[in-house]
Scaffold this motif. Sequence first.
Motif, PDB file in Angstrom:
ATOM      1  N   ASN A 249       0.854  -1.181   0.000  1.00 38.27           N
ATOM      2  CA  ASN A 249       0.000   0.000   0.000  1.00 38.27           C
ATOM      3  C   ASN A 249       0.898   1.242   0.000  1.00 38.27           C
ATOM      4  OD1 ASN A 249      -2.046   1.871   0.385  1.00 38.27           O
ATOM      5  ND2 ASN A 249      -2.471   1.298   2.500  1.00 38.27           N
ATOM      6  N   PRO A 250       0.896   2.053  -1.090  1.00 39.69           N
ATOM      7  CA  PRO A 250      -0.167   2.169  -2.092  1.00 39.69           C
ATOM      8  C   PRO A 250       0.103   1.575  -3.461  1.00 39.69           C
ATOM      9  CG  PRO A 250       1.157   4.153  -2.124  1.00 39.69           C
ATOM     10  CD  PRO A 250       1.778   3.252  -1.081  1.00 39.69           C
ATOM     11  N   THR A 251       1.284   1.023  -3.736  1.00 42.55           N
ATOM     12  CA  THR A 251       1.622   0.684  -5.122  1.00 42.55           C
ATOM     13  C   THR A 251       0.965  -0.603  -5.614  1.00 42.55           C
ATOM     14  OG1 THR A 251       3.591  -0.603  -4.523  1.00 42.55           O
ATOM     15  CG2 THR A 251       3.875   1.777  -4.841  1.00 42.55           C
ATOM     16  N   GLY A 252       0.641  -1.530  -4.699  1.00 40.00           N
ATOM     17  CA  GLY A 252       0.129  -2.833  -5.104  1.00 40.00           C
ATOM     18  C   GLY A 252       1.212  -3.811  -5.504  1.00 40.00           C
ATOM     19  N   ALA A 253       2.483  -3.414  -5.395  1.00 39.18           N
ATOM     20  CA  ALA A 253       3.595  -4.290  -5.780  1.00 39.18           C
ATOM     21  C   ALA A 253       3.786  -5.408  -4.758  1.00 39.18           C
ATOM     22  CB  ALA A 253       4.881  -3.480  -5.901  1.00 39.18           C
ATOM     23  N   SER A 254       4.339  -6.531  -5.219  1.00 36.78           N
ATOM     24  CA  SER A 254       4.688  -7.643  -4.332  1.00 36.78           C
ATOM     25  C   SER A 254       6.168  -7.962  -4.491  1.00 36.78           C
ATOM     26  CB  SER A 254       3.842  -8.881  -4.644  1.00 36.78           C
ATOM     27  OG  SER A 254       2.495  -8.673  -4.269  1.00 36.78           O
ATOM     28  N   MET A 255       6.828  -8.223  -3.386  1.00 38.89           N
ATOM     29  CA  MET A 255       8.267  -8.401  -3.344  1.00 38.89           C
ATOM     30  C   MET A 255       8.668  -9.790  -3.813  1.00 38.89           C
ATOM     31  SD  MET A 255      10.748  -7.823   0.001  1.00 38.89           S
ATOM     32  CE  MET A 255      10.407  -6.067   0.166  1.00 38.89           C
ATOM     33  N   SER A 256       9.723  -9.850  -4.599  1.00 33.79           N
ATOM     34  CA  SER A 256      10.239 -11.140  -5.056  1.00 33.79           C
ATOM     35  C   SER A 256      10.895 -11.889  -3.902  1.00 33.79           C
ATOM     36  CB  SER A 256      11.268 -10.923  -6.170  1.00 33.79           C
ATOM     37  OG  SER A 256      12.437 -10.286  -5.645  1.00 33.79           O
ATOM     38  N   VAL A 257      11.041 -13.198  -4.073  1.00 32.01           N
ATOM     39  CA  VAL A 257      11.725 -14.012  -3.066  1.00 32.01           C
ATOM     40  C   VAL A 257      13.157 -13.513  -2.878  1.00 32.01           C
ATOM     41  CG1 VAL A 257      12.612 -16.310  -2.542  1.00 32.01           C
ATOM     42  CG2 VAL A 257      10.288 -16.047  -3.445  1.00 32.01           C
ATOM     43  N   GLU A 258      13.817 -13.186  -3.978  1.00 28.04           N
ATOM     44  CA  GLU A 258      15.192 -12.684  -3.902  1.00 28.04           C
ATOM     45  C   GLU A 258      15.262 -11.435  -3.032  1.00 28.04           C
ATOM     46  OE1 GLU A 258      18.568 -10.548  -6.767  1.00 28.04           O
ATOM     47  OE2 GLU A 258      16.563 -11.009  -7.542  1.00 28.04           O
ATOM     48  N   ALA A 259      14.320 -10.511  -3.231  1.00 28.18           N
ATOM     49  CA  ALA A 259      14.336  -9.258  -2.476  1.00 28.18           C
ATOM     50  C   ALA A 259      14.065  -9.515  -0.994  1.00 28.18           C
ATOM     51  CB  ALA A 259      13.308  -8.295  -3.046  1.00 28.18           C
ATOM     52  N   ARG A 260      13.143 -10.437  -0.682  1.00 31.39           N
ATOM     53  CA  ARG A 260      12.837 -10.747   0.717  1.00 31.39           C
ATOM     54  C   ARG A 260      14.073 -11.253   1.450  1.00 31.39           C
ATOM     55  NH1 ARG A 260       6.607 -12.127   0.863  1.00 31.39           N
ATOM     56  NH2 ARG A 260       6.080 -11.400  -1.214  1.00 31.39           N
ATOM     57  N   VAL A 261      14.758 -12.179   0.814  1.00 30.22           N
ATOM     58  CA  VAL A 261      15.941 -12.770   1.442  1.00 30.22           C
ATOM     59  C   VAL A 261      17.062 -11.752   1.551  1.00 30.22           C
ATOM     60  CG1 VAL A 261      17.738 -14.526   1.184  1.00 30.22           C
ATOM     61  CG2 VAL A 261      15.336 -15.096   0.702  1.00 30.22           C
ATOM     62  N   ARG A 262      17.283 -10.984   0.466  1.00 31.36           N
ATOM     63  CA  ARG A 262      18.395 -10.048   0.447  1.00 31.36           C
ATOM     64  C   ARG A 262      18.215  -8.935   1.491  1.00 31.36           C
ATOM     65  NH1 ARG A 262      23.355  -9.224   0.672  1.00 31.36           N
ATOM     66  NH2 ARG A 262      24.213  -7.429  -0.428  1.00 31.36           N
ATOM     67  N   ILE A 263      17.032  -8.341   1.545  1.00 31.47           N
ATOM     68  CA  ILE A 263      16.802  -7.251   2.491  1.00 31.47           C
ATOM     69  C   ILE A 263      16.879  -7.752   3.932  1.00 31.47           C
ATOM     70  CG2 ILE A 263      15.047  -5.650   3.362  1.00 31.47           C
ATOM     71  CD1 ILE A 263      14.234  -5.136   0.470  1.00 31.47           C
ATOM     72  N   THR A 264      16.347  -8.947   4.176  1.00 33.03           N
ATOM     73  CA  THR A 264      16.411  -9.500   5.530  1.00 33.03           C
ATOM     74  C   THR A 264      17.844  -9.797   5.940  1.00 33.03           C
ATOM     75  OG1 THR A 264      14.232 -10.480   5.196  1.00 33.03           O
ATOM     76  CG2 THR A 264      15.496 -11.276   7.071  1.00 33.03           C
ATOM     77  N   ASP A 265      18.638 -10.357   5.036  1.00 32.64           N
ATOM     78  CA  ASP A 265      20.049 -10.628   5.336  1.00 32.64           C
ATOM     79  C   ASP A 265      20.797  -9.329   5.642  1.00 32.64           C
ATOM     80  OD1 ASP A 265      19.710 -13.334   5.042  1.00 32.64           O
ATOM     81  OD2 ASP A 265      20.566 -13.438   3.019  1.00 32.64           O
ATOM     82  N   LEU A 266      20.516  -8.283   4.860  1.00 33.81           N
ATOM     83  CA  LEU A 266      21.163  -6.995   5.102  1.00 33.81           C
ATOM     84  C   LEU A 266      20.759  -6.436   6.460  1.00 33.81           C
ATOM     85  CD1 LEU A 266      20.706  -5.417   1.563  1.00 33.81           C
ATOM     86  CD2 LEU A 266      22.913  -5.826   2.681  1.00 33.81           C
ATOM     87  N   ALA A 267      19.474  -6.543   6.791  1.00 33.13           N
ATOM     88  CA  ALA A 267      19.000  -6.046   8.088  1.00 33.13           C
ATOM     89  C   ALA A 267      19.680  -6.787   9.229  1.00 33.13           C
ATOM     90  CB  ALA A 267      17.484  -6.201   8.175  1.00 33.13           C
ATOM     91  N   ARG A 268      19.779  -8.090   9.121  1.00 39.08           N
ATOM     92  CA  ARG A 268      20.435  -8.872  10.173  1.00 39.08           C
ATOM     93  C   ARG A 268      21.900  -8.473  10.318  1.00 39.08           C
ATOM     94  NH1 ARG A 268      17.686 -14.031   7.726  1.00 39.08           N
ATOM     95  NH2 ARG A 268      15.760 -14.151   8.953  1.00 39.08           N
TER      96      ARG A 268
END
Length: 477
Positions: free
Chosen positions: A247-266
């Motif tokens: 919200n608001p774009t309606g976009a959905s995150m790719s599996v690659e992006a989920r893993v990459r951003i989480t790894d960076l956050a950790r």
Amino acid sequence: MMDSRLSARALDAQLGPWRTREPAYEALADAIRLLCLDNRIAPRTALPAERELATRLGLSRTTVAAAYRSLRGTGHIESVRGSGSITRPLGRRELGGVSVDEQSVDLQQASPAAWPGLAAVYAEVAADAPSVIARPGYEVLGRRGLREAIARRYTDRGLPTDASQIMVTNGAQSAISLLASLLIARGDRALLETPTYPHAAEAFARQGARLVGVPVTMADGWDLERAEHAILRSRPSAVYLMPDFQNPTGASMSVEARVRITDLARSVGAVVVVDETTAELGADRVISPAPFAAVAGEEGVITLGSLGKTVWGGMRIGWIRTDLDTIRRLTAARPTTDLGTPEFEQAVAERLMPAMPEILEQRSELLRAGRNVLIEALRRDIPEWDVPSTPGGVALWVGLGAPRSSALTLAARRRGLLLSAGPRFSVGGGHERHMRVPFTAPAPVLERAAGLLVEAWGDVADARFEAGEATPLDAVV
């Protein structure tokens, strides 16, 4: 009495391209009016002195004085001796000079009306009221049966969960605010998508966080290069994401992006707060994606959800799913703000959980019909706009081709269509070239809304030419 003061420089940054019509003083008043209506300028904020703002904007003091006089006339500001011009608290429908009646269309809240079967469930729970009121009513964690039902849904979607990992909250906003208070100390950085859910940004900012934005678009998704740079440079304490039908774009995150951003956050010790309130709102078909934590891993990931978009916003039922240590910390922190979620609504929510497949099917049909009506009308009548076709979520993030979102919002209000301008969803400014147009209302209502929006766009075009701007709207840089 005032709570804060806004400098001329800060107001200038928020105004954006404000000179959309003549006379100039009314264009300036309109721009400030919209900032107040969108709550981008909080109530009881002192505006810059007339001379200071005139110097900053390159205007005469007479022009600024006339703009402030117009704002006083519509009740948006008041003059306070010794403090100057102070913004006033406004009712949600107190729109100043805008005429709002029963024929108006309010699309500021991107939430559908209550699920049609909800009244019957309320009646069932009311019939069983003695068992509800027999409970103490103070459950900081939430009703055990509801927590078990929420845990089962996570388990069924691929994320094994126990009821002890769930805290029931007063809606998703309550969950976000509680998490912000737990994770953020004044001066910490919080990384959010831009555009994003504005009340989430406000919750983190209220705790004193310095907000860092990472771009997300319907066409390209999350900018991973920018995300990596921002996370490693700013080292945020929290990362707030809406990975499914954002919200608001309606976009959905790719599996690659989920893993990459989480790894960076950790890697920098940041906690990832995942807002899944829109995750199951597929428009073309019912979609129940695997929870973010099932894909990216549970370590350092906190998930929140709610029934606000799926069942009814008025229920105010949300939840947090996390590890036991964080649940204990939340349990200790929560009583400073509230002592739990109302028992009656929790009992209703518990009975609704087995019906979620049926509820989601009805929501999918509603969203599909509304989305299709808007896309067809806007693409046909305003071909210069970039109108995306999102597979789900609650809104279209429409590209206007020109920085006219605020002007269009005000023009639409004058015609009885209430929307929120693109900058309302920004982190750090921008998005004047976009407009959020929710498709959560019934199709006939959205047909009328599309017609009003087309007329308002014509008003904006006419105003530009009246102001002496001969460049076509779709050619503005």
